[in-house]
Design a protein around this motif. Structure first.
Motif, PDB file in Angstrom:
ATOM      1  N   SER A 147      40.791 -37.021   3.432  1.00  0.00           N
ATOM      2  CA  SER A 147      40.250 -35.537   3.042  1.00  0.00           C
ATOM      3  C   SER A 147      39.497 -35.019   4.062  1.00  0.00           C
ATOM      4  N   PHE A 148      40.126 -34.973   5.064  1.00  0.00           N
ATOM      5  CA  PHE A 148      39.663 -34.197   6.305  1.00  0.00           C
ATOM      6  C   PHE A 148      40.503 -32.831   6.419  1.00  0.00           C
ATOM      7  N   PHE A 149      39.833 -31.930   5.591  1.00  0.00           N
ATOM      8  CA  PHE A 149      40.561 -30.756   5.390  1.00  0.00           C
ATOM      9  C   PHE A 149      40.048 -29.605   6.095  1.00  0.00           C
ATOM     10  N   ALA A 215      48.667 -23.594  15.829  1.00  0.00           N
ATOM     11  CA  ALA A 215      47.729 -23.804  14.783  1.00  0.00           C
ATOM     12  C   ALA A 215      47.248 -25.510  14.990  1.00  0.00           C
ATOM     13  N   GLY A 216      48.300 -26.178  15.680  1.00  0.00           N
ATOM     14  CA  GLY A 216      47.997 -27.479  15.914  1.00  0.00           C
ATOM     15  C   GLY A 216      46.493 -27.831  16.482  1.00  0.00           C
ATOM     16  N   ALA A 217      46.248 -26.908  17.140  1.00  0.00           N
ATOM     17  CA  ALA A 217      44.814 -27.018  17.840  1.00  0.00           C
ATOM     18  C   ALA A 217      43.754 -27.324  16.813  1.00  0.00           C
ATOM     19  N   HIS A 218      43.971 -26.808  15.536  1.00  0.00           N
ATOM     20  CA  HIS A 218      42.956 -27.088  14.491  1.00  0.00           C
ATOM     21  C   HIS A 218      43.341 -27.905  13.370  1.00  0.00           C
ATOM     22  N   TYR A 219      44.298 -28.565  13.468  1.00  0.00           N
ATOM     23  CA  TYR A 219      44.775 -29.613  12.388  1.00  0.00           C
ATOM     24  C   TYR A 219      43.594 -30.672  12.614  1.00  0.00           C
ATOM     25  N   PRO A 220      42.867 -31.109  11.472  1.00  0.00           N
ATOM     26  CA  PRO A 220      42.127 -32.206  11.552  1.00  0.00           C
ATOM     27  C   PRO A 220      42.738 -33.663  11.929  1.00  0.00           C
ATOM     28  N   VAL A 221      44.061 -33.869  11.495  1.00  0.00           N
ATOM     29  CA  VAL A 221      44.739 -34.974  11.853  1.00  0.00           C
ATOM     30  C   VAL A 221      44.701 -35.049  13.664  1.00  0.00           C
ATOM     31  N   ARG A 222      44.487 -34.118  14.250  1.00  0.00           N
ATOM     32  CA  ARG A 222      44.406 -34.228  15.602  1.00  0.00           C
ATOM     33  C   ARG A 222      43.131 -35.047  16.315  1.00  0.00           C
ATOM     34  N   ALA A 223      42.249 -35.345  15.325  1.00  0.00           N
ATOM     35  CA  ALA A 223      41.183 -36.230  15.558  1.00  0.00           C
ATOM     36  C   ALA A 223      41.556 -37.619  15.702  1.00  0.00           C
ATOM     37  N   VAL A 224      42.613 -37.839  14.954  1.00  0.00           N
ATOM     38  CA  VAL A 224      43.151 -39.318  14.981  1.00  0.00           C
ATOM     39  C   VAL A 224      44.004 -39.506  15.956  1.00  0.00           C
ATOM     40  N   LEU A 225      44.725 -38.464  16.409  1.00  0.00           N
ATOM     41  CA  LEU A 225      45.650 -38.657  17.528  1.00  0.00           C
ATOM     42  C   LEU A 225      45.124 -38.662  18.834  1.00  0.00           C
TER      43      LEU A 225
END
Length: 238
Positions: A147-149, A215-225
């Protein structure tokens, strides 16, 4: 920070082929944990994507009575709601051989908000191992996972790798209901971490998150990657 070098990507021709492969991988992880420690703990995601995976995994032979299943995150709704991840897991995973597994919900009946339910959930989780044996993440078209929105009211705290709180309430414009979610460090505390995505659109979202372009710079899933704490296996099919 560039994307972690410890990302392995696995591509399948169909969702059925992906479900077969990932279910087999998860079953092996659970068997290994049971052999080594006498029980296994897995956290799974909701949504429509994992339905085939759950169905396939539910039919595989292992000591399901020694398996504990919980959720990566949950909408703060009762199990009677079509929006409940618990309802999905019980219908699609906890059947066949897997009916013997122990389910640990992330919702407390009678508590109106995730904040009010937090103390009950923390007590429930304290009886389980702190470390997962497998975590299966999903991803939305807005780049959220768990739920990292984007714009979540506790997003910064939930993504803090130094944070010690395992569960966070989360509210965001794109989340619908209030939610409860494991924190990023809690989800990374696992023997195996998976990201299950399907479809060309989500593949593009993943690529944008991986490169950080647009927009990818702000996607929360980036923290996982971008973390280097836990290797990530990405399973994708068209």
């Amino acid at each position: 920070m560039s994307a972690s070098a410890e990302i392995s990507q696995h591509t399948f021709a169909s969702s059925a082929a992906l479900a077969e492969a990932l279910a087999g991988e998860l079953a092996n992880r659970l068997r290994k944990a049971i052999a080594e420690r006498g029980r296994a703990l897995i956290a799974v995601s909701g949504g429509s994507t994992p339905k085939q995976l759950f169905d396939r995994l539910s039919q595989l032979a292992l000591d399901w009575d020694k398996v504990y299943v919980t959720l990566v995150d949950e909408r703060w709704v009762p199990e009677s709601s079509d929006r409940s991840n618990a309802r999905l897991v019980k219908a699609m995973l906890l059947k066949h051989a897997a009916a013997a597994a122990h389910f640990v919900p992330l919702y407390e009946a009678g508590q109106d908000t995730p904040e009010a339910g937090l103390v009950y959930l923390q007590a429930r989780l304290s009886a389980l191992p702190a470390r997962f044996d497998a975590v299966v993440l999903g991803m939305g078209g807005d780049g959220h996972t768990a739920s990292f929105f984007p714009g979540g009211d506790h997003l910064t705290q939930a993504l803090d790798l130094q944070g010690r709180q395992r569960l966070w309430p989360m509210r965001a414009e794109g989340a619908g209901e209030p939610r409860i979610t494991f924190s990023l460090p809690a989800l990374l505390d696992t023997e195996a971490l998976y990201l299950h995505i399907e479809g060309a659109a989500k593949r593009e979202v993943f690529k944008q998150a991986e490169t950080g372009e647009g927009a990818g710079a702000h996607y929360p899933v980036r923290a996982v990657l971008n973390q280097s704490r836990t290797p990530l296996s990405v399973f994708w099919s068209p």
